[in-house]
Design a protein around this motif. Structure first.
Motif, PDB file in Angstrom:
ATOM      1  N   THR A   1       1.207  -1.180  -0.096  1.00  0.00           N
ATOM      2  CA  THR A   1      -0.132  -0.460  -0.092  1.00  0.00           C
ATOM      3  C   THR A   1       0.731   1.145   0.130  1.00  0.00           C
ATOM      4  O   THR A   1       1.923   0.821   0.394  1.00  0.00           O
ATOM      5  N   GLN A   2       0.303   2.314  -0.798  1.00  0.00           N
ATOM      6  CA  GLN A   2       1.622   3.527  -0.763  1.00  0.00           C
ATOM      7  C   GLN A   2       0.719   4.806  -1.308  1.00  0.00           C
ATOM      8  O   GLN A   2      -0.322   4.328  -2.037  1.00  0.00           O
ATOM      9  N   ASN A   3       0.963   5.889  -1.164  1.00  0.00           N
ATOM     10  CA  ASN A   3       0.144   7.074  -1.135  1.00  0.00           C
ATOM     11  C   ASN A   3       0.975   7.686  -2.946  1.00  0.00           C
ATOM     12  O   ASN A   3       2.104   6.954  -2.777  1.00  0.00           O
ATOM     13  N   SER A   4       0.367   8.236  -4.113  1.00  0.00           N
ATOM     14  CA  SER A   4       0.955   8.128  -4.771  1.00  0.00           C
ATOM     15  C   SER A   4       1.432  10.105  -4.965  1.00  0.00           C
ATOM     16  O   SER A   4       0.188  10.720  -4.176  1.00  0.00           O
ATOM     17  N   ILE A   5       2.755  10.072  -5.840  1.00  0.00           N
ATOM     18  CA  ILE A   5       2.985  11.959  -6.211  1.00  0.00           C
ATOM     19  C   ILE A   5       2.171  12.305  -6.671  1.00  0.00           C
ATOM     20  O   ILE A   5       2.092  13.926  -6.964  1.00  0.00           O
TER      21      ILE A   5
ATOM     22  N   PHE B   1       9.285  12.185 -17.206  1.00  0.00           N
ATOM     23  CA  PHE B   1       8.171  11.715 -15.589  1.00  0.00           C
ATOM     24  C   PHE B   1       7.367  12.496 -15.431  1.00  0.00           C
ATOM     25  O   PHE B   1       6.198  12.126 -14.394  1.00  0.00           O
ATOM     26  N   TYR B   2       8.264  14.254 -14.936  1.00  0.00           N
ATOM     27  CA  TYR B   2       7.486  14.741 -14.061  1.00  0.00           C
ATOM     28  C   TYR B   2       6.895  15.940 -15.130  1.00  0.00           C
ATOM     29  O   TYR B   2       6.329  17.081 -14.444  1.00  0.00           O
ATOM     30  N   GLY B   3       7.230  16.084 -15.674  1.00  0.00           N
ATOM     31  CA  GLY B   3       6.853  17.470 -16.643  1.00  0.00           C
ATOM     32  C   GLY B   3       6.137  17.739 -17.392  1.00  0.00           C
ATOM     33  O   GLY B   3       4.709  16.620 -17.669  1.00  0.00           O
ATOM     34  N   VAL B   4       5.845  18.505 -17.922  1.00  0.00           N
ATOM     35  CA  VAL B   4       4.547  18.732 -19.075  1.00  0.00           C
ATOM     36  C   VAL B   4       4.201  19.645 -20.701  1.00  0.00           C
ATOM     37  O   VAL B   4       4.926  20.545 -20.042  1.00  0.00           O
ATOM     38  N   LYS B   5       4.493  19.080 -20.830  1.00  0.00           N
ATOM     39  CA  LYS B   5       4.517  19.120 -22.495  1.00  0.00           C
ATOM     40  C   LYS B   5       4.066  20.868 -23.132  1.00  0.00           C
ATOM     41  O   LYS B   5       3.070  21.022 -21.754  1.00  0.00           O
TER      42      LYS B   5
ATOM     43  N   LYS C   1      10.301   8.063   0.152  1.00  0.00           N
ATOM     44  CA  LYS C   1      11.233   9.024  -0.804  1.00  0.00           C
ATOM     45  C   LYS C   1      10.390  10.097  -1.114  1.00  0.00           C
ATOM     46  O   LYS C   1       9.039  10.637  -0.651  1.00  0.00           O
ATOM     47  N   LEU C   2      11.534  11.226  -0.428  1.00  0.00           N
ATOM     48  CA  LEU C   2      11.049  12.305  -0.947  1.00  0.00           C
ATOM     49  C   LEU C   2      12.592  13.209  -1.895  1.00  0.00           C
ATOM     50  O   LEU C   2      13.001  12.391  -2.384  1.00  0.00           O
ATOM     51  N   TYR C   3      11.017  13.837  -2.950  1.00  0.00           N
ATOM     52  CA  TYR C   3      11.906  14.175  -3.984  1.00  0.00           C
ATOM     53  C   TYR C   3      12.206  15.650  -4.414  1.00  0.00           C
ATOM     54  O   TYR C   3      11.147  16.090  -3.536  1.00  0.00           O
TER      55      TYR C   3
ATOM     56  N   SER D   1       6.329  20.145  -9.761  1.00  0.00           N
ATOM     57  CA  SER D   1       5.539  19.867 -11.266  1.00  0.00           C
ATOM     58  C   SER D   1       3.734  19.639 -10.767  1.00  0.00           C
ATOM     59  O   SER D   1       3.237  19.373  -9.213  1.00  0.00           O
ATOM     60  N   PRO D   2       3.187  20.986 -12.249  1.00  0.00           N
ATOM     61  CA  PRO D   2       1.684  20.845 -11.535  1.00  0.00           C
ATOM     62  C   PRO D   2       0.787  19.171 -11.856  1.00  0.00           C
ATOM     63  O   PRO D   2      -0.445  19.421 -11.110  1.00  0.00           O
ATOM     64  N   ILE D   3       1.080  18.094 -12.368  1.00  0.00           N
ATOM     65  CA  ILE D   3       1.262  17.411 -11.817  1.00  0.00           C
ATOM     66  C   ILE D   3       1.546  16.359 -10.350  1.00  0.00           C
ATOM     67  O   ILE D   3       0.717  14.820 -10.786  1.00  0.00           O
ATOM     68  N   VAL D   4       2.350  17.130  -9.728  1.00  0.00           N
ATOM     69  CA  VAL D   4       2.942  16.174  -8.452  1.00  0.00           C
ATOM     70  C   VAL D   4       2.035  16.774  -7.406  1.00  0.00           C
ATOM     71  O   VAL D   4       2.001  17.711  -7.498  1.00  0.00           O
ATOM     72  N   ARG D   5       1.421  15.843  -6.635  1.00  0.00           N
ATOM     73  CA  ARG D   5       0.479  16.382  -5.452  1.00  0.00           C
ATOM     74  C   ARG D   5       1.332  17.004  -4.389  1.00  0.00           C
ATOM     75  O   ARG D   5       1.309  16.606  -3.917  1.00  0.00           O
ATOM     76  N   LYS D   6       2.323  15.469  -3.512  1.00  0.00           N
ATOM     77  CA  LYS D   6       2.333  15.615  -2.787  1.00  0.00           C
ATOM     78  C   LYS D   6       4.979  15.751  -3.179  1.00  0.00           C
ATOM     79  O   LYS D   6       4.582  14.680  -4.278  1.00  0.00           O
ATOM     80  N   ASP D   7       5.424  15.892  -2.242  1.00  0.00           N
ATOM     81  CA  ASP D   7       6.681  15.426  -2.454  1.00  0.00           C
ATOM     82  C   ASP D   7       7.489  14.352  -1.419  1.00  0.00           C
ATOM     83  O   ASP D   7       8.377  14.238  -1.640  1.00  0.00           O
TER      84      ASP D   7
END
Length: 256
Positions: free
Chosen positions: A37-41, A177-181, A227-229, A236-242
């Motif tokens: 079980t995990q939370n998504s970033i 993986f984290y950018g927005v075109k 994991k810490l980012y 990134s605007p598509i990332v919720r958590k660090d």
């Protein structure tokens, strides 16, 4: 989500000790199954998910498949190993993102080739690696270090394995993986219609595993980690958590 499966495979590396070869054996094989079980970033509809674990650990002489990694040991003497490795980094399915990110495209996995060193000293293990994408998906590179220890808790059946590491990923990796075109930003009004391109960044990892050896073939592992980012990823605007926190239980059986 694909990045969740990546965590599943990476966490499986903790259990590689369950498939150590006996002296004289050429082949070892173990299979693990369980759940994590995990939370998504990412900005996904579901913040937390539980997903199944299924992994194979195979070694034939100097060649091995170790969950998310394939490799070949070029040198293995006196506790020091030098290996050629191949490793996939899984992306995400855009359908898992919130509705306001419908314009985002899927990010398929990339595949890295590289080199890894492993040094074992007493109960301690130190790993360094350098890899680069050869699939043409991300063109990214990664460099990292991890240290771990293996403490006996009870009767040589129960062990605690803490580990900590740091991975640097370059700008191409972050962009993919984290950018927005630009086309995604304009089509969906994401990030005010502006593309997001992050520079290279670091990912920190801390993990603790309790390993119970029931007998020579059957073992149980309870893993917990975070994991810490870094800021370029987190902004990134598509990332919720660090950060991402995970826990899981795995049962491993050694066949060979």
């Amino acid at each position: 989500m694909k990045n969740k499966l990546a965590l599943l495979l990476v966490s499986g590396l903790v259990f590689s000790t369950a498939a150590k070869a006996e002296e004289g054996n050429k082949i070892t094989l173990s299979v693990g199954a369980g759940a994590i079980t995990q939370n998504s970033i990412y900005e996904t509809e579901d913040k937390y998910e539980t997903f199944p674990v299924a992994a194979v650990n195979l070694r034939y002489n100097d060649f091995y498949i170790n969950y998310d990694e394939i490799g070949y040991d070029l040198y293995n003497e006196d506790g020091m190993k030098l290996s050629l490795i191949g490793k996939a980094h899984l992306g995400y399915d855009s359908d898992d993102l919130k509705d306001e990110y419908d314009a985002m495209e899927d990010r398929d996995f990339d595949f890295h080739l590289g080199i890894k060193t492993t040094y074992n000293y007493n109960i301690y293990k130190f790993v360094t690696f350098a890899t680069g994408d050869v699939s043409g998906e991300s063109d990214g590179k990664s460099f990292g270090f991890e240290g771990s220890a293996r403490y006996t808790i009870a009767n040589r059946n129960l062990y605690f394995i803490p580990s900590a590491g740091i991975t640097y990923v370059d700008g191409n990796f972050v962009d993919y993986f984290y950018g927005v075109k630009g086309s995604e930003a304009l089509a969906g009004g994401i990030n005010g219609g502006q593309e997001y391109r992050g520079a290279g960044d670091v990912i920190y990892g801390i993990k603790g595993t309790f390993s119970y050896i029931y007998n020579r073939d059957l073992s149980f592992q309870w893993i917990n980690g975070v994991k810490l980012y870094g800021g370029n990823i987190n902004n990134s605007p598509i990332v919720r958590k660090d950060y991402s926190v995970y826990t899981g239980l795995i049962v491993t059986y050694k066949f060979l």
